[in-house]
Write an enzyme that holds these catalytic residues in place. Structure first.
Site, PDB file in Angstrom:
ATOM      1  N   TYR A 117      45.567 -22.527  34.114  1.00  0.00           N
ATOM      2  CA  TYR A 117      45.119 -21.908  35.378  1.00  0.00           C
ATOM      3  C   TYR A 117      44.468 -20.534  35.211  1.00  0.00           C
ATOM      4  CZ  TYR A 117      46.609 -25.861  38.057  1.00  0.00           C
ATOM      5  OH  TYR A 117      46.686 -27.139  38.568  1.00  0.00           O
ATOM      6  N   GLU A 152      52.641 -29.881  40.104  1.00  0.00           N
ATOM      7  CA  GLU A 152      52.525 -30.603  38.832  1.00  0.00           C
ATOM      8  C   GLU A 152      53.849 -30.591  38.066  1.00  0.00           C
ATOM      9  OE1 GLU A 152      48.945 -28.660  37.351  1.00  0.00           O
ATOM     10  OE2 GLU A 152      47.944 -29.388  39.163  1.00  0.00           O
TER      11      GLU A 152
END
Ligand code: FAD
Length: 403
Positions: free
Chosen positions: A97, A138
């Site tokens: 990310y 996730e």
């Protein structure tokens, strides 16, 4: 979980016109910047989708939708579910990310040349918020995959123990673990990820819906060989690899079942309509195996009998299960199809055709080639069927069906 400040919301919203006008330019620039700066993440992306611009369009709409819904993030729940499943299928991790965030902010700065500091600050905060949401979603998927009986995370070696020719272009591959442990019994409609080596020593991944019924022992995928659309384009990499290089006894690596396209918990009386086109039948056939007591109609659209896969299996289910009806519709039936009555009707799917199969309480699931999906979506919209009863899967980066 953190919240987004009022100033950030206002600044992000002020960039919506820019995103609407330049969203695609932004994401095209973003991917170039990402792959140049961090080539190690290339393996998570399909180069054919990049080439076609589908990935850029999908990301452009996702960023814009995020900005438009920043005050009502609950509206983004379906997108978060779909994308986190897709990310989990590819093995995206929290450390990815910041890399994406750096190049996203860098791209905004590059395009606005330079971006005002408050815009970069606001997008930094907003992206951080979204990244937290995705990472947590996730994490949950990974934890569930790992804790289930037969579960795993990452990639697991499977042996191809059977290959079956299903139609002119579609072949099924039956996969069982190389180790003696069971597999997770997936939800009908879900997909796995196949990871294949590439010539440059890296790997590439593709999703394939599971086309059989859930069990502890094995999976079945049914793969259409993607032939080149033009003389100067390559054939589909993974589908051709599977068709031409993978034989019975060979091993391939797969990720655990993922995806949020599966039969909902409907009342037993709710009619279920499964509509598929071409290889889009895979998740719907799996659902057909597991429809339970709901009155179910399975419509399959194919070009002709030669391109009609898994027909016998569908007919066998319809024969065995009294609440299942099937309808095969061919767009270009051959003389042989007409002679042998291989299909129930011919032509494309239209409003009139669909209306015959739909009541106000029908739960509709569909999957097929993009033009067909757009058309079905439009038909259902014109018929006025509730969006909450319409469920679909795209075999590629999500693009707006309305456009
Ligand atoms: P790719 O290499 O990805 O190429 C795709 C197309 O682009 C081909 O037509 C190719 O000729 C063209 N192309 C490639 N490179 C270029 C280039 N440089 N320039 C121009 N054109 C190019 N598929 C199935 O068959 N069965 C399934 O059950 C199934 N389930 C799926 C489920 C999900 C959730 C998703 C997202 C996808 C699913 N798919 C399924 C699609 C599958 O993941 C692959 O996209 C498909 O097999 C094509 O992959 P490929 O590697 O063969 O082709």
């Amino acid at each position: 979980m953190s919240t987004i400040s009022t100033e950030t919301i206002a600044t992000v919203k002020s960039t919506i016109p820019f995103l609407q006008e330049h969203g695609i330019k932004l994401t095209e620039h973003f991917y170039k910047r990402l792959f140049a700066g961090n080539p190690e993440v290339k393996k998570y992306f399909n180069s054919a989708n990049q080439e076609a611009g589908a990935q850029q369009r999908a990301l452009g709409s996702a960023i814009c939708a995020f900005a438009q819904n920043i005050e009502t993030p609950e509206n983004l729940a379906p997108a978060v579910s779909r994308i986190s499943n897709k990310h989990a299928s590819l093995g995206i991790l929290p450390e990815h990310y910041p890399v994406v965030g750096e190049h996203l902010l860098g791209s905004i700065d590059d395009l606005l040349d330079p971006a005002p500091p408050e815009v970069l600050e606001a997008w930094g905060e907003a992206y951080g918020f979204l990244a937290d949401v995705m990472i947590n979603a996730e994490k949950e998927i990974y934890a569930k995959q790992e804790s289930q009986k037969g579960g795993w995370t990452g990639f697991r070696k499977m042996e191809v123990f059977k290959r079956e020719h299903e139609s002119k272009w579609i072949t099924s591959f039956y996969l069982r673990p190389s180790d003696p442990c069971p597999v997770i019994p997936f939800k009908p409609g879900q997909y796995i990820t196949v990871r294949i080596p590439t010539a440059d020593g890296s790997t590439t991944m593709r999703n394939y819906s599971l086309s059989g019924s859930p069990n502890w022992d094995h999976y079945r995928i049914s793969v259409k060989r993607e032939v080149p659309r033009h003389a100067d384009t390559p054939e589909g990499y993974v589908s051709s690899y599977l068709h031409t290089k993978v034989s019975v006894g060979d091993g391939i690596e797969i990720g655990p079942p993922c995806g949020d396209f599966f039969l909902g918990d409907h009342s037993p009386e709710a009619p279920v309509l499964l509509i598929s086109g071409g290889v889009g039948l895979t998740p719907l056939l799996s659902m057909l195996h597991g429809t339970g007591s709901n009155p179910t109609t399975f419509i399959h659209a194919a070009i002709d009998g030669e391109n009609h896969a898994l027909r016998d299996e569908v007919e066998a289910i319809a024969e065995k299960v009294s609440n299942v009806e099937v309808h095969f519709r061919y767009s270009a039936p051959s003389n042989e199809d007409i002679r042998d009555a291989n299909h129930h009707s011919s032509g494309l799917i239209s409003n009139d055709f669909l209306s015959d199969f739909i009541t106000p309480d029908t739960q509709i699931y569909f999957c097929g080639p993009k033009p067909m999906m757009r058309h079905i979506y439009k038909c259902l919209d014109e018929i006025g069927h509730p969006k909450s009863q319409t469920h679909f899967e795209f075999f590629g980066p999500q693009e707006e069906l309305e456009s």
